[in-house]
Motif scaffolding. Structure first.
Motif, PDB file in Angstrom:
ATOM      1  N   VAL A 217       7.207  12.373   4.681  1.00 42.64           N
ATOM      2  CA  VAL A 217       7.898  13.526   5.285  1.00 42.64           C
ATOM      3  C   VAL A 217       6.911  14.370   6.069  1.00 42.64           C
ATOM      4  N   ARG A 218       5.763  14.628   5.485  1.00 38.07           N
ATOM      5  CA  ARG A 218       4.765  15.470   6.170  1.00 38.07           C
ATOM      6  C   ARG A 218       4.262  14.817   7.455  1.00 38.07           C
ATOM      7  N   THR A 219       4.201  13.499   7.498  1.00 39.78           N
ATOM      8  CA  THR A 219       3.741  12.843   8.732  1.00 39.78           C
ATOM      9  C   THR A 219       4.753  13.001   9.861  1.00 39.78           C
ATOM     10  N   GLU A 220       6.009  13.291   9.506  1.00 37.59           N
ATOM     11  CA  GLU A 220       7.019  13.504  10.547  1.00 37.59           C
ATOM     12  C   GLU A 220       6.947  14.914  11.123  1.00 37.59           C
ATOM     13  N   GLN A 221       6.180  15.768  10.470  1.00 35.36           N
ATOM     14  CA  GLN A 221       6.056  17.149  10.943  1.00 35.36           C
ATOM     15  C   GLN A 221       4.768  17.289  11.764  1.00 35.36           C
ATOM     16  N   PRO A 222       4.873  17.795  12.980  1.00 32.15           N
ATOM     17  CA  PRO A 222       3.683  17.893  13.842  1.00 32.15           C
ATOM     18  C   PRO A 222       2.750  19.023  13.405  1.00 32.15           C
ATOM     19  N   GLY A 223       1.450  18.801  13.612  1.00 33.15           N
ATOM     20  CA  GLY A 223       0.484  19.853  13.330  1.00 33.15           C
ATOM     21  C   GLY A 223      -0.556  19.428  12.315  1.00 33.15           C
ATOM     22  N   LYS A 224      -1.755  19.995  12.448  1.00 36.07           N
ATOM     23  CA  LYS A 224      -2.872  19.677  11.562  1.00 36.07           C
ATOM     24  C   LYS A 224      -2.559  20.020  10.114  1.00 36.07           C
ATOM     25  N   LYS A 225      -1.843  21.130   9.913  1.00 39.30           N
ATOM     26  CA  LYS A 225      -1.526  21.569   8.553  1.00 39.30           C
ATOM     27  C   LYS A 225      -0.737  20.492   7.810  1.00 39.30           C
ATOM     28  N   PHE A 226       0.233  19.913   8.495  1.00 36.43           N
ATOM     29  CA  PHE A 226       1.072  18.904   7.843  1.00 36.43           C
ATOM     30  C   PHE A 226       0.337  17.572   7.706  1.00 36.43           C
ATOM     31  N   GLU A 227      -0.573  17.273   8.636  1.00 37.29           N
ATOM     32  CA  GLU A 227      -1.390  16.067   8.493  1.00 37.29           C
ATOM     33  C   GLU A 227      -2.243  16.167   7.231  1.00 37.29           C
ATOM     34  N   ALA A 228      -2.800  17.355   6.988  1.00 34.37           N
ATOM     35  CA  ALA A 228      -3.607  17.559   5.781  1.00 34.37           C
ATOM     36  C   ALA A 228      -2.746  17.423   4.533  1.00 34.37           C
ATOM     37  N   ALA A 229      -1.519  17.963   4.595  1.00 31.94           N
ATOM     38  CA  ALA A 229      -0.606  17.867   3.456  1.00 31.94           C
ATOM     39  C   ALA A 229      -0.210  16.415   3.206  1.00 31.94           C
ATOM     40  N   ALA A 230      -0.015  15.648   4.286  1.00 36.47           N
ATOM     41  CA  ALA A 230       0.323  14.239   4.140  1.00 36.47           C
ATOM     42  C   ALA A 230      -0.824  13.476   3.489  1.00 36.47           C
ATOM     43  N   GLU A 231      -2.043  13.750   3.954  1.00 32.32           N
ATOM     44  CA  GLU A 231      -3.217  13.086   3.377  1.00 32.32           C
ATOM     45  C   GLU A 231      -3.319  13.375   1.883  1.00 32.32           C
ATOM     46  N   GLU A 232      -3.118  14.616   1.519  1.00 30.95           N
ATOM     47  CA  GLU A 232      -3.196  15.004   0.112  1.00 30.95           C
ATOM     48  C   GLU A 232      -2.123  14.284  -0.712  1.00 30.95           C
ATOM     49  N   ALA A 233      -0.905  14.187  -0.162  1.00 31.65           N
ATOM     50  CA  ALA A 233       0.190  13.540  -0.888  1.00 31.65           C
ATOM     51  C   ALA A 233      -0.095  12.051  -1.087  1.00 31.65           C
ATOM     52  N   PHE A 234      -0.578  11.381  -0.046  1.00 35.68           N
ATOM     53  CA  PHE A 234      -0.876   9.958  -0.179  1.00 35.68           C
ATOM     54  C   PHE A 234      -1.986   9.729  -1.203  1.00 35.68           C
ATOM     55  N   LYS A 235      -2.971  10.614  -1.218  1.00 37.10           N
ATOM     56  CA  LYS A 235      -4.056  10.485  -2.195  1.00 37.10           C
ATOM     57  C   LYS A 235      -3.536  10.694  -3.619  1.00 37.10           C
ATOM     58  N   LYS A 236      -2.590  11.623  -3.792  1.00 34.75           N
ATOM     59  CA  LYS A 236      -1.994  11.836  -5.109  1.00 34.75           C
ATOM     60  C   LYS A 236      -1.198  10.603  -5.537  1.00 34.75           C
ATOM     61  N   SER A 237      -0.513  10.007  -4.570  1.00 32.28           N
ATOM     62  CA  SER A 237       0.235   8.790  -4.861  1.00 32.28           C
ATOM     63  C   SER A 237      -0.700   7.703  -5.359  1.00 32.28           C
ATOM     64  N   LEU A 238      -1.846   7.553  -4.689  1.00 27.16           N
ATOM     65  CA  LEU A 238      -2.804   6.521  -5.081  1.00 27.16           C
ATOM     66  C   LEU A 238      -3.509   6.854  -6.388  1.00 27.16           C
ATOM     67  N   LYS A 239      -3.614   8.127  -6.693  1.00 24.94           N
ATOM     68  CA  LYS A 239      -4.180   8.510  -7.984  1.00 24.94           C
ATOM     69  C   LYS A 239      -3.254   8.082  -9.118  1.00 24.94           C
ATOM     70  N   GLU A 240      -1.941   8.230  -8.860  1.00 23.32           N
ATOM     71  CA  GLU A 240      -0.957   7.810  -9.854  1.00 23.32           C
ATOM     72  C   GLU A 240      -0.912   6.289  -9.979  1.00 23.32           C
ATOM     73  N   LYS A 241      -1.040   5.620  -8.823  1.00 22.91           N
ATOM     74  CA  LYS A 241      -0.965   4.162  -8.816  1.00 22.91           C
ATOM     75  C   LYS A 241      -1.910   3.622  -7.747  1.00 22.91           C
ATOM     76  N   PRO A 242      -3.171   3.358  -8.097  1.00 25.53           N
ATOM     77  CA  PRO A 242      -4.186   2.975  -7.102  1.00 25.53           C
ATOM     78  C   PRO A 242      -3.847   1.709  -6.319  1.00 25.53           C
ATOM     79  N   GLU A 243      -3.014   0.850  -6.883  1.00 26.10           N
ATOM     80  CA  GLU A 243      -2.702  -0.407  -6.193  1.00 26.10           C
ATOM     81  C   GLU A 243      -1.443  -0.316  -5.332  1.00 26.10           C
ATOM     82  N   PHE A 244      -0.913   0.900  -5.132  1.00 27.33           N
ATOM     83  CA  PHE A 244       0.323   1.047  -4.357  1.00 27.33           C
ATOM     84  C   PHE A 244       0.017   0.890  -2.861  1.00 27.33           C
ATOM     85  N   VAL A 245       0.410  -0.243  -2.316  1.00 27.48           N
ATOM     86  CA  VAL A 245       0.022  -0.632  -0.959  1.00 27.48           C
ATOM     87  C   VAL A 245       0.606   0.277   0.101  1.00 27.48           C
ATOM     88  N   ASP A 246       1.854   0.710  -0.075  1.00 27.40           N
ATOM     89  CA  ASP A 246       2.493   1.529   0.955  1.00 27.40           C
ATOM     90  C   ASP A 246       1.713   2.813   1.225  1.00 27.40           C
TER      91      ASP A 246
END
Length: 612
Positions: A217-246
């Protein structure tokens, strides 16, 4: 690629449908047969109508028989469904409803099969009927919500999901689908609220998925702020499941979008090292390496893909192309032959295999493969051209001409065949026939700049300079950046000693486009020579000879420029070089005459014997 929002909605549908796989027969005690129950415009064959124990229409049917028949047709429907025959599955489930009209599960299974057939409205009708039969059935509401979502009936879909949450506030599926709907409607913050809510729900065991959706969702929102939020969310996803390919792929894509390809590459590399190599990551990483021309690393990743997929033809083709790029022709041939065994009907693979045979000087094998490419193939024209080149190099020009003449009888829509045919006629000195062939070709392909160029050069062989000039002008009208056309026209004017300033402009423009072309440098140097700009002429002609040191006319031009500049020894040396390179006896005699004239002048003392 389907958007992640639509993917969520689709998964809502399919997960719900899969949840309906077990048939539960409803209570059918005291079920009474009414003829109107069959009046659905799709009557079952009369042989399948269950017998009545008496002529009294109010008589009840045997409950055990009814249950047995319902179970039989439901099992049959399941079998057809698993076999990939939704039409027969629909028939069987409809028969099930004859014997058990009150089962919402059967309606849900019918909805699934109708959806497979693309009959969405029928699928929706079955979903609505399932909800009516059992208003508290969570799966039925989820199913209907997914169907409405697929039709973009978002308010209706939202009602179904909200009903699910009223019936079971702890349900973890409905919030996911509600978030997807809000995302589809670009109500991003509402979507985030539902996705993040799932991450805090102790009953939800897929927090990595919810964080992934937050990131998307955050990647669909333009702007540096949302890019940072997207990066943080994906990292949290990988923390929960490091092998999650998506999440890995989405985070890598985000890094690439931010102009940080190294971070993306490092992410993919580390993922492949720390987990079992994933084919999706391998494909992306291989493409990155290919673009960097790191072919060995790309090949390694493609090997992962090939080993995990028996039908990885596209991957094998990439591997073959890498081997060709690396000039590892033996390995490339082995790979292409392997692919061709799997897809013997592929003209593309056969053409590549023939080309590699040709490149590795296996002429007979190359010819054999080229000849197997059918007339209807998009590779036919190039296969004929390559075959004729091979025959020409094998000193079989007549066979090449026969091949091309036969090809022109089969296909008249391939300009490259006309061009090759004219080239062979040129080699034979049959210029008049070449002009005739090309004249017919440019009538068919009026806007083909290369055919017009060849037509002009053939007329030059016949001494028709006016035709040459007109055709080269037409070439440049069609393609203003046609370097050969610019060069030929400029050289023709230079030879005619006409339009020299315009010729110089053309030659300089051609040189700008092709700065390392020896022929263009020669033309410009010769034009400068004709204009008396001797110092610059020498520089250009020396550069031309550097790039094309085996061309007699360039050596002769440089000799002329040296002679004009009183560089007599250099001139003689260059003239001798020109003689050695020349194959035409008449031209050789002309150049020798220049050497003789210099030597006579030296003997008479009218010219210094060496450079001053």
């Amino acid at each position: 690629m389907i958007s992640f929002t639509k993917a969520v909605l689709f998964s809502a549908l399919m997960l719900t449908l899969s949840a309906c796989a077990t048939f539960q027969s409803s209570e059918i005690e005291n079920a009474t047969y009414h003829d109107s129950a069959f009046n659905d415009m799709n009557r079952a064959p009369s042989s399948l109508i269950p017998p009545t124990p008496s002529s009294d229409e109010k008589s009840t049917l045997d409950p055990l028989y009814m249950r047995t028949q319902a179970d039989y047709y439901f099992s049959l429907g399941e079998t057809y469904s698993l076999a990939g025959d939704p039409k027969k599955a629909v028939e069987s489930f409809k028969m099930t409803l004859i014997y058990d009209q009150n089962s919402p599960t059967v309606n849900m299974r019918l909805a699934a099969e109708y959806l497979k057939l693309g009959m969405v409205s029928e699928s929706v009708s079955q979903g609505e009927e399932a909800v009516q039969k059992d208003p508290k059935n969570l799966d039925a509401h989820l199913l209907l919500g997914g169907l409405y979502s697929s039709l973009k009936f978002y308010p209706k879909a939202m009602t179904q999901y909200e009903t699910v949450l009223k019936l079971n506030p702890k349900n973890t599926e409905a919030p996911l689908y509600i978030g997807a709907i809000y995302t589809e409607q670009k109500q991003y913050e509402k979507a985030i609220k539902f996705f993040e809510g799932l991450t805090k729900n102790p009953d939800y065991n897929s927090a990595h998925l919810a964080w992934y959706y937050v990131g998307r969702v955050r990647t669909e929102q333009p702007g540096k702020k949302f890019e940072a939020a997207a990066e943080e969310a994906f990292k949290k996803s990988l923390k929960e499941k490091p092998e999650f390919v998506d999440s890995v792929l989405s985070l890598g894509s985000l890094y690439a979008k931010q102009g940080n390809p190294k971070a993306a590459t490092d992410l993919y590399k580390n993922f492949q090292k720390e987990n079992s190599p994933n084919t999706r990551v391998a494909e992306v990483l291989a493409q990155i390496y290919i673009e960097k021309e790191a072919y060995d690393l790309a090949y390694e990743q493609l090997e992962y893909v090939e080993s995990s997929n028996d039908d990885a033809l596209n991957t094998k083709m990439k591997m073959a192309l890498i081997l060709i790029e690396q000039k590892k022709y033996t390995l490339a041939i082995t790979k292409l032959e392997d692919i061709l065994r799997d897809v013997p009907e592929s003209d593309k693979i056969r053409f590549y295999l023939a080309a590699v045979y040709e490149e590795s000087n296996q002429s007979e094998k190359a010819l054999a493969q080229y000849k197997k490419i059918p007339v209807s193939s998009q590779f036919y024209g190039e296969s004929v051209v390559h075959s004729s080149y091979i025959l020409k190099n094998l000193n079989q020009p007549d066979d090449a001409i026969v091949l091309l003449e036969g090809a022109l009888k089969e296909r008249t829509d391939l300009p490259q065949i006309y061009a090759m045919y004219a080239s062979l006629l040129d080699d034979k000195g049959d210029y008049a026939k070449a002009v005739d062939v090309l004249g017919g070709a440019i009538e068919k392909f009026k806007d083909n700049a290369q055919l017009r160029f060849y037509y002009g050069t053939m007329n030059d062989r016949l001494g028709k300079k006016e035709v040459v000039v007109n055709e080269m002008k037409k070439v440049l009208e069609i393609d203003p950046n046609h370097v050969q056309g610019m060069n030929y026209l400029a050289f023709t004017w230079a030879e005619q000693n006409a339009n020299l300033p315009e010729a110089e402009k053309l030659a300089r423009r051609a040189l700008h486009l092709e700065p390392a072309d020896g022929y263009v440098l020669d033309t410009l140097g010769w034009i400068l020579y004709k204009q008396g700009k001797l110092s610059e002429s020498v520089k250009m002609l020396e550069a031309a000879f550097k790039y094309q040191s085996t061309v007699s006319v360039i050596a002769e031009h440089l000799g002329d420029a040296y002679y004009k500049q009183s560089m007599v020894e250099k001139a003689k040396k260059m003239y001798k070089r020109a003689v050695d390179l020349e194959t035409d006896q008449g031209k050789m005699d002309e150049i020798k005459a220049k050497i003789t004239a210099i030597e006579k002048q030296e003997l008479n003392g009218r010219m210094p014997a060496s450079e001053k």
